[in-house]
Scaffold this motif. Structure first.
Motif, PDB file in Angstrom:
ATOM      1  N   TRP A  90      -2.727  -4.518 -12.345  1.00 22.62           N
ATOM      2  CA  TRP A  90      -2.327  -3.114 -12.544  1.00 22.62           C
ATOM      3  C   TRP A  90      -2.136  -2.371 -11.220  1.00 22.62           C
ATOM      4  CZ3 TRP A  90      -0.708  -2.350 -17.303  1.00 22.62           C
ATOM      5  CH2 TRP A  90      -1.146  -3.271 -18.259  1.00 22.62           C
ATOM      6  N   ARG A  91      -1.842  -3.095 -10.160  1.00 18.38           N
ATOM      7  CA  ARG A  91      -1.605  -2.520  -8.817  1.00 18.38           C
ATOM      8  C   ARG A  91      -2.841  -1.810  -8.251  1.00 18.38           C
ATOM      9  NH1 ARG A  91       2.759  -4.850  -8.635  1.00 18.38           N
ATOM     10  NH2 ARG A  91       4.530  -4.478 -10.005  1.00 18.38           N
ATOM     11  N   VAL A  92      -3.997  -2.104  -8.866  1.00 13.40           N
ATOM     12  CA  VAL A  92      -5.257  -1.617  -8.291  1.00 13.40           C
ATOM     13  C   VAL A  92      -5.452  -2.348  -6.959  1.00 13.40           C
ATOM     14  CG1 VAL A  92      -7.777  -1.621  -8.596  1.00 13.40           C
ATOM     15  CG2 VAL A  92      -6.259  -1.004 -10.490  1.00 13.40           C
ATOM     16  N   GLY A  93      -5.921  -1.621  -5.955  1.00 10.04           N
ATOM     17  CA  GLY A  93      -6.036  -2.203  -4.609  1.00 10.04           C
ATOM     18  C   GLY A  93      -4.720  -2.152  -3.840  1.00 10.04           C
ATOM     19  N   GLU A  94      -3.650  -1.681  -4.513  1.00 11.96           N
ATOM     20  CA  GLU A  94      -2.347  -1.513  -3.855  1.00 11.96           C
ATOM     21  C   GLU A  94      -1.930  -0.040  -3.970  1.00 11.96           C
ATOM     22  OE1 GLU A  94       0.565  -4.399  -5.348  1.00 11.96           O
ATOM     23  OE2 GLU A  94      -1.105  -5.510  -6.169  1.00 11.96           O
ATOM     24  N   ALA A  95      -1.510   0.365  -5.193  1.00 10.07           N
ATOM     25  CA  ALA A  95      -1.101   1.752  -5.400  1.00 10.07           C
ATOM     26  C   ALA A  95      -2.307   2.643  -5.716  1.00 10.07           C
ATOM     27  CB  ALA A  95      -0.100   1.820  -6.542  1.00 10.07           C
ATOM     28  N   VAL A  97       0.852  -1.201   0.000  1.00  5.33           N
ATOM     29  CA  VAL A  97       0.000   0.000   0.000  1.00  5.33           C
ATOM     30  C   VAL A  97       0.887   1.250   0.000  1.00  5.33           C
ATOM     31  CG1 VAL A  97      -1.762   1.284   1.271  1.00  5.33           C
ATOM     32  CG2 VAL A  97      -1.824  -1.221   1.235  1.00  5.33           C
ATOM     33  N   ARG A  98       0.622   2.162  -0.946  1.00  6.72           N
ATOM     34  CA  ARG A  98       1.472   3.362  -1.059  1.00  6.72           C
ATOM     35  C   ARG A  98       1.022   4.468  -0.114  1.00  6.72           C
ATOM     36  NH1 ARG A  98       3.445   2.772  -6.495  1.00  6.72           N
ATOM     37  NH2 ARG A  98       4.182   0.638  -6.473  1.00  6.72           N
ATOM     38  N   HIS A  99      -0.312   4.693  -0.018  1.00  2.86           N
ATOM     39  CA  HIS A  99      -0.818   5.815   0.787  1.00  2.86           C
ATOM     40  C   HIS A  99      -2.050   5.396   1.572  1.00  2.86           C
ATOM     41  CE1 HIS A  99       1.756   8.417  -1.578  1.00  2.86           C
ATOM     42  NE2 HIS A  99       1.211   7.898  -2.665  1.00  2.86           N
ATOM     43  N   TYR A 100      -2.180   5.926   2.774  1.00  2.00           N
ATOM     44  CA  TYR A 100      -3.395   5.734   3.584  1.00  2.00           C
ATOM     45  C   TYR A 100      -4.124   7.054   3.666  1.00  2.00           C
ATOM     46  CZ  TYR A 100      -1.445   1.244   4.892  1.00  2.00           C
ATOM     47  OH  TYR A 100      -0.953  -0.051   4.848  1.00  2.00           O
ATOM     48  N   VAL A 154      -8.300   1.972  -0.095  1.00  4.80           N
ATOM     49  CA  VAL A 154      -9.356   0.987  -0.382  1.00  4.80           C
ATOM     50  C   VAL A 154      -8.698  -0.210  -1.082  1.00  4.80           C
ATOM     51  CG1 VAL A 154     -11.494   0.501  -1.642  1.00  4.80           C
ATOM     52  CG2 VAL A 154     -11.154   2.740  -0.605  1.00  4.80           C
ATOM     53  N   PRO A 155      -8.599  -1.385  -0.412  1.00  5.51           N
ATOM     54  CA  PRO A 155      -8.002  -2.559  -1.061  1.00  5.51           C
ATOM     55  C   PRO A 155      -8.956  -3.172  -2.093  1.00  5.51           C
ATOM     56  CG  PRO A 155      -8.045  -2.773   1.356  1.00  5.51           C
ATOM     57  CD  PRO A 155      -8.955  -1.648   0.983  1.00  5.51           C
ATOM     58  N   GLY A 156      -8.588  -4.346  -2.590  1.00  6.06           N
ATOM     59  CA  GLY A 156      -9.430  -5.053  -3.575  1.00  6.06           C
ATOM     60  C   GLY A 156      -8.738  -5.074  -4.918  1.00  6.06           C
ATOM     61  N   ILE A 157      -7.961  -6.156  -5.211  1.00  3.35           N
ATOM     62  CA  ILE A 157      -7.125  -6.140  -6.420  1.00  3.35           C
ATOM     63  C   ILE A 157      -7.905  -6.508  -7.681  1.00  3.35           C
ATOM     64  CG2 ILE A 157      -5.009  -6.624  -5.108  1.00  3.35           C
ATOM     65  CD1 ILE A 157      -5.022  -9.457  -6.349  1.00  3.35           C
ATOM     66  N   GLY A 167       8.251 -18.109 -14.271  1.00  2.00           N
ATOM     67  CA  GLY A 167       7.595 -17.172 -13.343  1.00  2.00           C
ATOM     68  C   GLY A 167       6.344 -16.617 -14.001  1.00  2.00           C
ATOM     69  N   ILE A 168       5.227 -16.650 -13.282  1.00  2.00           N
ATOM     70  CA  ILE A 168       3.955 -16.178 -13.853  1.00  2.00           C
ATOM     71  C   ILE A 168       3.454 -14.995 -13.045  1.00  2.00           C
ATOM     72  CG2 ILE A 168       1.577 -16.830 -14.435  1.00  2.00           C
ATOM     73  CD1 ILE A 168       3.687 -18.522 -15.892  1.00  2.00           C
ATOM     74  N   ASP A 169       3.215 -13.882 -13.703  1.00  2.00           N
ATOM     75  CA  ASP A 169       2.682 -12.704 -13.009  1.00  2.00           C
ATOM     76  C   ASP A 169       1.455 -12.184 -13.741  1.00  2.00           C
ATOM     77  OD1 ASP A 169       2.346 -10.634 -11.298  1.00  2.00           O
ATOM     78  OD2 ASP A 169       3.946  -9.387 -12.122  1.00  2.00           O
ATOM     79  N   SER A 170       0.347 -12.056 -13.028  1.00  2.00           N
ATOM     80  CA  SER A 170      -0.895 -11.590 -13.656  1.00  2.00           C
ATOM     81  C   SER A 170      -1.006 -10.071 -13.674  1.00  2.00           C
ATOM     82  CB  SER A 170      -2.093 -12.151 -12.882  1.00  2.00           C
ATOM     83  OG  SER A 170      -2.075 -11.633 -11.572  1.00  2.00           O
ATOM     84  N   VAL A 171      -0.101  -9.384 -12.967  1.00  2.00           N
ATOM     85  CA  VAL A 171      -0.336  -7.950 -12.677  1.00  2.00           C
ATOM     86  C   VAL A 171      -0.352  -7.074 -13.924  1.00  2.00           C
ATOM     87  CG1 VAL A 171       0.580  -5.936 -11.461  1.00  2.00           C
ATOM     88  CG2 VAL A 171       0.504  -8.143 -10.320  1.00  2.00           C
TER      89      VAL A 171
END
Ligand code: NDP
Length: 330
Positions: free
Chosen positions: A90-95, A56-59, A62-65, A269-273
């Protein structure tokens, strides 16, 4: 005003998650506003609901990827109000604020149209975990995995990625050996199509052996750590392991270089992001054809926003079975 699960940090650095009312003006600016139907719980969401794990970058946050819903407004020609859409990654729910709310604003390039043949709820029963399972199976097939080469191993099998991977591989005709630390989930995994249940303890010890007897024609690994170290030594000649996660540790412990040199084993290596649009659409189309919907339903645990603080903590302890589907309007 609408509901959202807001995670905030107090002065002592402790995080708190609670359902609160927010307005459209609180959402970050982006081209497409979506009225969300469903979101899900993934391992990363557990991290983001809790202390953040550096994601999480900023508080407040709202999470939920991931989420599925209906476009409400769009400044981008690709989408118009009423279109059904799905978002993973796409880092939604994170950044960026994510799917644990009744509305979200996101970039158009992060979305795909809801795949034909799936409802919003089914798309989220699949979610990021299921999309990743499909990407892993596709990568193994690209490397030449074949049905008559022997059993394919799935680790962390009773979890989200593992459950979907088990059901897809079984549907495609592979013999699936499902590794679980929860013997009580054996019937569940057999119901998804697993032929054999392998106890997690079989992979728990670090060994000094450079190789073990050849057993697996492919592997979808959600666990990493000591388990992945042992799995690599048991792969058949010329086969591949698709590593998708690290629920059991971020290092590959006890691994040696021997499987790669003497058995030509590949570690993928598998990444869905950050999957490009074409890959996401290709994987979603394969899900529609290769994932039996009755098996998908058997994986679903329904939840609402206020359940998420507890479920977020449970998933980090490996205690969640299958896929948690969150009805954000429930
Ligand atoms: P879940 O928690 O649903 O499943 C993980 C499973 O791993 C558990 O259910 C458990 O299965 C097993 N497990 C948990 N802890 C341990 C441990 N210490 N040792 C051995 N096995 C363990 O998570 P997901 O399936 O959603 O995600 C799994 C991993 O994949 C996570 O690391 C997640 O971040 C990653 N991931 C990566 C993605 C990508 O794009 N690469 C996308 C989605 C997830 P059982 O009880 O059957 O043994």
């Amino acid at each position: 005003m609408f509901n959202a699960l807001i995670v905030d940090k107090d002065e002592d650095g402790k995080t708190h998650a609670a359902v609160k009312q927010i307005g459209l003006d609180d959402l970050p600016h982006a081209e497409v506003t979506v009225a969300i139907d469903y979101s899900t719980l993934n391992y990363k969401d557990g991290l983001c609901i809790g202390p953040g794990g550096g994601l999480v970058r900023h508080y407040p946050h709202v999470p939920g990827i991931d989420f599925a819903g209906t476009v409400e407004a769009s400044e981008d020609d690709r989408y118009k109000p009423g279109d059904k859409v799905v978002l993973t990654g796409w880092r939604v729910g994170e950044a960026h604020w994510g799917g644990y709310a009744q509305k979200a604003r996101v970039k158009a390039e992060w979305l795909v149209p809801l795949p034909e043949g799936l409802s919003s709820r089914q798309a989220m029963a699949v979610g990021t975990a299921g999309l990743t399972a499909m990407l892993a199976v596709m990568a193994l097939e690209d490397q030449g995995m074949e049905k008559d080469h022997g059993p394919v191993l799935v680790t962390g099998a009773a979890g989200g990625v593992g459950s979907v991977a088990t059901a897809i591989l079984a549907r495609l005709g592979y013999e699936v050996a499902a590794v679980t630390g929860r013997p009580e989930q054996a019937d569940y995994l057999k119901g998804l199509g697993a032929s054999t249940i392998v106890p997690r303890e079989d992979f728990a010890e670090v060994t000094r052996k450079p190789l073990e007897s050849e057993q697996w024609a492919g592997c979808v690994d959600a666990v990493g750590g000591v388990m992945l170290g042992r799995v690599l030594k048991q792969m058949k000649y010329g086969t591949s392991v698709a590593a998708i996660g690290l629920a059991g540790g971020a290092a590959i412990e006890g691994a040696l270089i021997t499987p790669f040199i003497l058995r030509g084993v590949n570690l993928l290596g598998i990444d869905s992001v950050m999957q490009p649009y074409e890959n996401r659409v290709r994987a979603w189309n394969r899900i529609v054809t290769d994932l039996p919907m009755d098996k998908l339903e058997a994986m679903v645990q329904p939840a609402i926003l206020s359940d998420l603080p507890k479920l977020g903590s449970d998933i980090l302890k490996g205690q969640v079975k299958g896929r948690v589907v969150v009805d954000v309007n429930g």
